[in-house]
Design a protein around this motif. Structure first.
Motif, PDB file in Angstrom:
ATOM      1  N   ALA A   9       0.832  -1.211   0.000  1.00  0.00           N
ATOM      2  CA  ALA A   9       0.000   0.000   0.000  1.00  0.00           C
ATOM      3  C   ALA A   9       0.863   1.256   0.000  1.00  0.00           C
ATOM      4  N   CYS A  10       1.951   1.236   0.765  1.00  0.00           N
ATOM      5  CA  CYS A  10       2.863   2.383   0.771  1.00  0.00           C
ATOM      6  C   CYS A  10       3.459   2.618  -0.607  1.00  0.00           C
ATOM      7  N   GLU A  11       3.878   1.543  -1.242  1.00  0.00           N
ATOM      8  CA  GLU A  11       4.428   1.666  -2.585  1.00  0.00           C
ATOM      9  C   GLU A  11       3.401   2.242  -3.551  1.00  0.00           C
ATOM     10  N   ASN A  12       2.150   1.844  -3.376  1.00  0.00           N
ATOM     11  CA  ASN A  12       1.092   2.274  -4.292  1.00  0.00           C
ATOM     12  C   ASN A  12       0.707   3.735  -4.109  1.00  0.00           C
ATOM     13  N   ASN A  13       0.731   4.220  -2.858  1.00  0.00           N
ATOM     14  CA  ASN A  13       0.152   5.551  -2.620  1.00  0.00           C
ATOM     15  C   ASN A  13       1.163   6.666  -2.449  1.00  0.00           C
ATOM     16  N   GLN A  14       2.462   6.351  -2.276  1.00  0.00           N
ATOM     17  CA  GLN A  14       3.405   7.404  -1.893  1.00  0.00           C
ATOM     18  C   GLN A  14       3.568   8.483  -2.964  1.00  0.00           C
ATOM     19  N   TYR A  16       1.296   9.590  -5.074  1.00  0.00           N
ATOM     20  CA  TYR A  16       0.095  10.434  -5.105  1.00  0.00           C
ATOM     21  C   TYR A  16       0.041  11.368  -3.895  1.00  0.00           C
ATOM     22  N   ILE A  17       0.495  10.870  -2.744  1.00  0.00           N
ATOM     23  CA  ILE A  17       0.569  11.738  -1.562  1.00  0.00           C
ATOM     24  C   ILE A  17       1.629  12.808  -1.774  1.00  0.00           C
ATOM     25  N   PHE A  18       2.787  12.402  -2.269  1.00  0.00           N
ATOM     26  CA  PHE A  18       3.877  13.349  -2.519  1.00  0.00           C
ATOM     27  C   PHE A  18       3.438  14.464  -3.458  1.00  0.00           C
ATOM     28  N   GLU A  19       2.696  14.096  -4.492  1.00  0.00           N
ATOM     29  CA  GLU A  19       2.225  15.070  -5.483  1.00  0.00           C
ATOM     30  C   GLU A  19       1.411  16.183  -4.826  1.00  0.00           C
ATOM     31  N   GLN A  40       8.669   3.270   4.817  1.00  0.00           N
ATOM     32  CA  GLN A  40       8.768   3.497   3.368  1.00  0.00           C
ATOM     33  C   GLN A  40       8.410   4.923   2.980  1.00  0.00           C
ATOM     34  N   HIS A  41       7.337   5.462   3.554  1.00  0.00           N
ATOM     35  CA  HIS A  41       6.960   6.837   3.225  1.00  0.00           C
ATOM     36  C   HIS A  41       8.082   7.802   3.587  1.00  0.00           C
ATOM     37  N   ALA A  42       8.677   7.606   4.761  1.00  0.00           N
ATOM     38  CA  ALA A  42       9.732   8.506   5.218  1.00  0.00           C
ATOM     39  C   ALA A  42      10.889   8.534   4.227  1.00  0.00           C
ATOM     40  N   VAL A  43      11.312   7.363   3.776  1.00  0.00           N
ATOM     41  CA  VAL A  43      12.424   7.288   2.825  1.00  0.00           C
ATOM     42  C   VAL A  43      12.059   7.960   1.505  1.00  0.00           C
ATOM     43  N   TYR A  44      10.870   7.682   1.007  1.00  0.00           N
ATOM     44  CA  TYR A  44      10.455   8.239  -0.281  1.00  0.00           C
ATOM     45  C   TYR A  44      10.355   9.763  -0.211  1.00  0.00           C
ATOM     46  N   PHE A  45       9.698  10.276   0.826  1.00  0.00           N
ATOM     47  CA  PHE A  45       9.509  11.724   0.925  1.00  0.00           C
ATOM     48  C   PHE A  45      10.822  12.445   1.214  1.00  0.00           C
ATOM     49  N   ALA A  46      11.648  11.878   2.081  1.00  0.00           N
ATOM     50  CA  ALA A  46      12.934  12.515   2.386  1.00  0.00           C
ATOM     51  C   ALA A  46      13.832  12.536   1.148  1.00  0.00           C
ATOM     52  N   ALA A  47      13.792  11.465   0.366  1.00  0.00           N
ATOM     53  CA  ALA A  47      14.613  11.416  -0.851  1.00  0.00           C
ATOM     54  C   ALA A  47      14.161  12.438  -1.879  1.00  0.00           C
TER      55      ALA A  47
END
Length: 200
Positions: A9-14, A16-19, A40-47
């Motif tokens: 779910a994190c992979e699927n939504n990150q 769209y949330i970031f956008e 997962q969200h933390a890594v994606y958003f921080a990156a």
């Protein structure tokens, strides 16, 4: 070595949330994520937002899994996770520009949801943002058949959990001086709710 937990779910939504949150966080510096889950969200958003200092938090039993993601990312702007339980009075200091939480309110009991809102204002700066992602009901109704099924599953697993009513959540936010800025429809019948805190 701690195995990394994984949420599809994190992979699927990150993305769209970031956008949605990236434009709002362009001039912000410090984010506290409550209930980081897998990390997962933390890594994606921080990156993807290197100007942001991202602070993960979760219950103690989840910290090792989050730390595995943090370690592998080697991101300078991603701090080691800290222990945070909404039932505890002490929250991380200093105050943050943004508090972010995804898929947490329907896992908590209603009492814990109330505690979440009563404590978070202490950790949120004036004119700071609160961003909450997850499923919500409106006017007491489910927004989809799948959400109704999900709510039934949640309550069978834990009778105190369940999808929350947007109106009840917004009332808690308003009581601590937050004003709703946006309510975004998201994929998979979720919402992204964004409030801003008043100057105290």
């Amino acid at each position: 070595m701690q195995a990394k937990p994984f949420s599809q779910a994190c992979e699927n939504n990150q993305y769209y949330i970031f956008e949605k949150i990236a434009p709002l966080l362009a001039a912000r510096q410090r984010v506290l994520e409550i209930g980081s889950g897998t990390g997962q969200h933390a890594v994606y958003f921080a990156a993807n937002m290197p100007h942001i200092h991202w602070q993960c938090s979760d219950r103690r039993e989840n910290l090792m899994g989050i730390q595995a993601w943090v370690d592998e990312s080697a991101l300078a702007n991603l701090a080691p996770p800290v222990a945070l339980d909404v039932r505890e009075v002490e929250w991380p200091a200093p105050k943050f520009d943004v508090i972010y939480s995804a898929n947490t309110l329907h896992i908590m009991s209603w009492h814990e949801v109330e505690l979440f809102f009563s404590h978070l204002r202490k950790s949120l700066k004036d004119e700071g943002l609160l961003c909450i992602y997850g499923p919500f009901n409106y006017n007491g109704d489910y927004t989809s058949a799948s959400n109704a099924e999900f709510d039934s599953w949640l309550k069978q697993r834990d009778g105190q959990s369940g999808i929350r009513d947007f109106e009840a959540i917004n009332t808690l936010a308003e009581k601590i001086g937050l004003r709703l800025l946006a309510d975004h429809a998201m994929p998979a019948n979720n919402r992204l709710l964004i409030w801003q805190s008043a100057v105290q």
